[in-house]
Scaffold this active site. Structure first.
Site, PDB file in Angstrom:
ATOM      1  N   ALA A  15       2.329   3.581  23.225  1.00 61.55           N
ATOM      2  CA  ALA A  15       3.635   3.068  24.395  1.00 61.55           C
ATOM      3  C   ALA A  15       2.379   3.384  25.516  1.00 61.55           C
ATOM      4  O   ALA A  15       0.931   3.313  25.050  1.00 61.55           O
ATOM      5  CB  ALA A  15       4.694   3.842  23.645  1.00 61.55           C
ATOM      6  N   SER A  16       2.737   2.936  26.581  1.00 61.15           N
ATOM      7  CA  SER A  16       1.850   2.818  27.532  1.00 61.15           C
ATOM      8  C   SER A  16       1.680   4.021  28.261  1.00 61.15           C
ATOM      9  O   SER A  16       0.371   4.014  28.705  1.00 61.15           O
ATOM     10  CB  SER A  16       3.389   2.468  28.821  1.00 61.15           C
ATOM     11  OG  SER A  16       3.674   2.790  28.951  1.00 61.15           O
ATOM     12  N   GLY A  20       1.566   7.317  25.803  1.00 61.07           N
ATOM     13  CA  GLY A  20       0.936   7.754  24.847  1.00 61.07           C
ATOM     14  C   GLY A  20       1.388   7.159  23.486  1.00 61.07           C
ATOM     15  O   GLY A  20       2.153   6.225  23.466  1.00 61.07           O
ATOM     16  N   GLN A  21       1.111   7.764  22.554  1.00 57.58           N
ATOM     17  CA  GLN A  21       1.326   7.404  21.557  1.00 57.58           C
ATOM     18  C   GLN A  21       1.933   8.575  19.986  1.00 57.58           C
ATOM     19  O   GLN A  21       1.492  10.004  20.788  1.00 57.58           O
ATOM     20  CB  GLN A  21       0.092   6.338  21.098  1.00 57.58           C
ATOM     21  CG  GLN A  21      -1.794   7.044  20.470  1.00 57.58           C
ATOM     22  CD  GLN A  21      -2.002   6.114  19.817  1.00 57.58           C
ATOM     23  OE1 GLN A  21      -2.395   5.278  20.926  1.00 57.58           O
ATOM     24  NE2 GLN A  21      -3.125   6.506  18.400  1.00 57.58           N
ATOM     25  N   LYS A  41       2.939  13.796  19.086  1.00 54.99           N
ATOM     26  CA  LYS A  41       2.226  13.081  20.818  1.00 54.99           C
ATOM     27  C   LYS A  41       1.042  12.912  21.628  1.00 54.99           C
ATOM     28  O   LYS A  41       0.841  14.375  22.041  1.00 54.99           O
ATOM     29  CB  LYS A  41       3.796  11.885  21.354  1.00 54.99           C
ATOM     30  CG  LYS A  41       3.307  11.663  22.373  1.00 54.99           C
ATOM     31  CD  LYS A  41       5.064  10.712  22.994  1.00 54.99           C
ATOM     32  CE  LYS A  41       5.570  11.644  23.916  1.00 54.99           C
ATOM     33  NZ  LYS A  41       7.301  11.191  24.800  1.00 54.99           N
ATOM     34  N   ASP A  53      18.765   8.301  25.804  1.00 50.02           N
ATOM     35  CA  ASP A  53      17.574   6.869  25.399  1.00 50.02           C
ATOM     36  C   ASP A  53      17.357   6.764  23.330  1.00 50.02           C
ATOM     37  O   ASP A  53      16.611   7.637  22.953  1.00 50.02           O
ATOM     38  CB  ASP A  53      15.832   7.160  25.383  1.00 50.02           C
ATOM     39  CG  ASP A  53      15.099   6.193  24.919  1.00 50.02           C
ATOM     40  OD1 ASP A  53      15.511   5.239  24.901  1.00 50.02           O
ATOM     41  OD2 ASP A  53      13.738   6.388  25.108  1.00 50.02           O
TER      42      ASP A  53
END
Length: 275
Positions: free
Chosen positions: A115-116, A118-119, A134, A273
């Site tokens: 993602a923008s 982190g990953q 993450k 979320d």
């Protein structure tokens, strides 16, 4: 006192970035009639990861943006380019103070998702615990803070929506940016997410055989890395697989609804979320 060469360098950097932002805005003709939904999405894509993240947050904020804008911004939730494995490993080692092989018996360089900010990467700790770590993109926090500062200065130049629709037709972009800045600042500190996960697990999980939540690995969680136990599964959108695996969709729906009622009515907090 600010060192003058450092301040001059920062000012030049800000001016360059401001020129880039204005150039993108001009490319999309924002000054003509404001941004249409598709123009807003493509503009954010052209501006880079900071703005893609802003768009992702905005896509779920129908309280802040017209629905047609939110629907268009949902397209920004796709995968972004992943970090190189060497960079990921370096960040983890810096934050943990240990080498990768002193932390994991197995660590997958291929990310589970990118993602923008982190990953996420799958790993197995030396004690056999399966985890997901993450990792925050290097420099993303400074970049996003600088971009927000510039955005607030430029917000007065941009309009969203049709002002001719009368009261309520337009959107105050400055107010949106300030709100998004607050949300993003929290997301840049992974310890906030860790605390929220602990609170959710303690207060909102009544029966782990029905609804579960990962456990935070404290010693591998900092501002820039977040490690939690791995929970296997798949999306509820895969209805054919749910049926094939012998699960009752009605019972799943009841479990989700009952848990959300417990969150809202009994605890007074809820997960905003879910995936």
């Amino acid at each position: 006192m600010t060192d003058k060469p450092t301040a001059d360098k920062k000012n030049k950097k800000n001016k360059k970035r401001s020129a880039e932002i204005i150039g993108v805005f001009a490319k999309h003709n924002f000054y003509t009639n404001g941004f249409t939904p598709s123009e807003l999405r493509t503009t954010l894509e052209d501006l880079g990861p900071t703005y893609v993240k802003i768009g992702q947050i905005m896509s779920s904020r129908t309280d802040m943006l017209p629905k047609e804008y939110c629907r268009e911004l949902e397209k920004l939730r796709s995968k972004v380019s992943p970090l190189e494995a060497s960079i990921v490993r370096e960040v983890i080692e810096q934050e943990a103070g240990k080498k990768i092989d002193e932390i994991y018996s197995d660590f997958k360089d291929e990310p589970l998702g990118s993602a923008s900010i982190g990953q996420a990467h799958y790993g197995v700790l030396l004690d056999g615990t399966r985890v997901v770590t993450k990792v925050q993109r290097p420099g993303i926090a400074e970049m996003m803070r600088e971009d927000f500062a510039l955005l607030k200065k430029l917000a007065g130049l941009v309009s969203i929506g049709d002002e001719e629709e009368g009261e309520g037709g337009g959107v105050n972009l400055t107010d949106i940016i300030i709100e998004l800045e607050k949300v993003t600042e929290e997301e840049l500190d992974f310890r906030v997410e860790a605390d929220n996960t602990r609170i959710f697990r303690e207060l909102c999980i009544e029966d782990e055989t029905v609804v579960s939540c990962p456990q935070i690995i404290d010693e591998l969680t900092t501002e820039r890395i977040l490690t939690m136990t791995f929970v296997d599964g798949y999306s509820l959108s895969h209805t054919e697989r749910i049926d094939r695996d012998g699960y009752d969709r009605l019972e799943i729906g009841k479990a989700i609804l009952n848990n959300y009622l417990h969150q809202v009515l009994d605890v007074g907090i809820f997960h905003g979320d879910p995936h």
